[in-house]
Scaffold this motif. Structure first.
Motif, PDB file in Angstrom:
ATOM      1  N   ARG A  70       1.751 -28.877  29.846  1.00 50.34           N
ATOM      2  CA  ARG A  70       0.609 -29.672  29.366  1.00 50.34           C
ATOM      3  C   ARG A  70       0.877 -30.108  27.932  1.00 50.34           C
ATOM      4  O   ARG A  70       1.632 -29.454  27.209  1.00 50.34           O
ATOM      5  N   CYS A  98       6.437 -43.301  36.116  1.00 50.61           N
ATOM      6  CA  CYS A  98       6.956 -41.928  35.962  1.00 50.61           C
ATOM      7  C   CYS A  98       8.467 -41.994  35.708  1.00 50.61           C
ATOM      8  O   CYS A  98       9.207 -42.580  36.494  1.00 50.61           O
ATOM      9  N   GLU A 141       5.809 -33.249  32.351  1.00 50.62           N
ATOM     10  CA  GLU A 141       4.646 -32.683  33.041  1.00 50.62           C
ATOM     11  C   GLU A 141       5.051 -31.702  34.126  1.00 50.62           C
ATOM     12  O   GLU A 141       4.310 -30.797  34.493  1.00 50.62           O
ATOM     13  N   SER A 169       5.030 -37.186  32.025  1.00 51.34           N
ATOM     14  CA  SER A 169       3.619 -37.387  32.410  1.00 51.34           C
ATOM     15  C   SER A 169       3.347 -38.881  32.579  1.00 51.34           C
ATOM     16  O   SER A 169       4.075 -39.732  32.042  1.00 51.34           O
TER      17      SER A 169
END
Ligand SMILES: Cc1cc2nc3c(=O)[nH]c(=O)nc-3n(C[C@H](O)[C@H](O)[C@H](O)COP(=O)(O)OP(=O)(O)OC[C@H]3O[C@@H](n4cnc5c(N)ncnc54)[C@H](O)[C@@H]3O)c2cc1C
Length: 332
Positions: free
Chosen positions: A212, A191, A217, A239
């Protein structure tokens, strides 16, 4: 008896929530020392201060579903060290107005920074920070001699317990793990965390947003978190798919792309930011499908390991995993 001693000498590697939970259970039953390679405790529950901002760039919040974890939090909620983070959470879509999203249970944060919970758990424990433990060599007649990665002797121990993420635990214990040890097959997702500070106050009505089909994210507005006073500041998480695919790229380029995506989602002019930094979490969240089902325990060798890799990447589960391992060791 441990070589004439009544209490075993125990080394816990890692001062994240799992290591500290284990250590709190074991203290009193042994001479326990925690070794942590970072400058402070907290692990992935960490905060970064860059005046006048503060960024919780790892764990965003925690929930409490099990009675034991609620019991831990109860006095901390009373004292204000843990507080509920409330407000409007939205779906963010580039060039569209945010749509509301609901949270169905309380979401908590530690105050004044996420690492405050681990600092509290570390009270009265023997924690040595800024020390990276090197991979274990052979066990001698006086137990395990731990060495730092700088070659310094850290002492001899009867039991060594690693709570580092499984790939790091593998490095530490590699020569002493059975070939079929479950932790070998656990996979982590990466991440990237982008931290952005502005001089102006935070004016939007939302506290956090999910996106999305976007490199980003999750975005959290730092001034909306309880116990924090600061001008506008965001933590944006890429994400897992995007982070994994870009994990080894040039960090300056990654920062530029994530900054552009954050600007498009929030409508903020990123050129007006006065601080921007990127953190890469290589081992951020366990890929749930690969998680182990049990901690690693080899009492005859004096080795054990746990962490979110044998539970789930949630603070509550990592805390329970640490406690569970300590109780299992005590029972034996
Ligand atoms: C970006 C991000 C967002 C997240 N968001 C959430 C969230 O919103 N809610 C939630 O519940 N959870 C969240 N998580 C997951 C949660 O942070 C973790 O599951 C939990 O903190 C794991 O705790 P741990 O003690 O198992 O591991 P860690 O916190 O990783 O602790 C392990 C410690 O071991 C140390 N270490 C490793 N190797 C050595 C060595 N050789 N010598 C000495 N020390 C060593 C490390 O420095 C580290 O401090 C998030 C995680 C990340 C990264």
């Amino acid at each position: 008896m441990f070589g004439g001693r009544l209490k075993p000498r125990i080394a816990v590697i890692g001062a994240g929530i799992a290591g500290l939970a284990a250590c709190r259970e074991l203290a009193g039953h042994g001479r326990v020392t925690v070794f942590e390679k970072s400058r402070g405790v907290g692990g992935r529950m960490s905060s970064r201060r860059v005046e006048p901002w503060q960024f919780d760039h790892g764990t965003q919040f925690f929930t409490a579903r099990k009675p034991e974890f609620r019991a831990l939090l109860a006095p901390l909620l009373d004292s204000g060290l843990v507080r509920e983070w409330t407000g409007s959470v939205v779906y963010l879509e580039a060039a569209e107005r945010p749509r509301k999203r609901l949270w169905f249970e309380p979401h908590y944060v530690a105050c004044p920074g996420m690492n405050a919970l681990c600092k509290t758990l570390a009270t009265d424990l023997h924690v040595r920070t800024g020390i990276e433990v090197a991979p274990l060599g052979a066990r001698g007649p006086d137990g395990w001699e731990l060495l730092s990665s700088a070659g310094e002797s850290l002492g001899h121990f009867d039991l060594v317990l690693s709570t580092a993420p499984s790939p790091q635990t593998l490095l530490l214990l590699e020569n002493h793990l059975p070939i079929d040890a479950e932790l070998r097959s656990v996979r982590y997702r990466a991440c990237f965390a982008l931290m952005v500070g502005f001089a102006e106050p935070w004016r939007a009505t939302w506290i956090a947003g999910k996106a999305r089909d976007n490199p980003i994210e999750w975005i959290a507005a730092q001034p909306t978190r309880p116990g924090r006073e600061m001008p506008a500041a965001l933590v944006a998480h890429a994400s897992a798919d995007w982070s994994d695919a870009n994990v080894d790229r040039d960090l300056a380029q990654v920062q530029q792309e994530l900054s552009a995506a954050t600007g498009a989602l929030t409508g903020l002019d990123m050129n007006r930011s006065t601080h921007m930094a990127l953190h890469r979490w290589r081992y951020a969240l366990v890929d749930a499908e690969t998680a182990a089902t049990e901690p690693f325990i080899d009492m005859s060798a004096g080795l054990a390991a746990t962490g979110d890799w044998c539970a789930a990447s949630r603070i509550e589960d990592a805390w329970l995993a640490g406690r569970h391992l300590a109780k299992a060791l005590l029972a034996r």
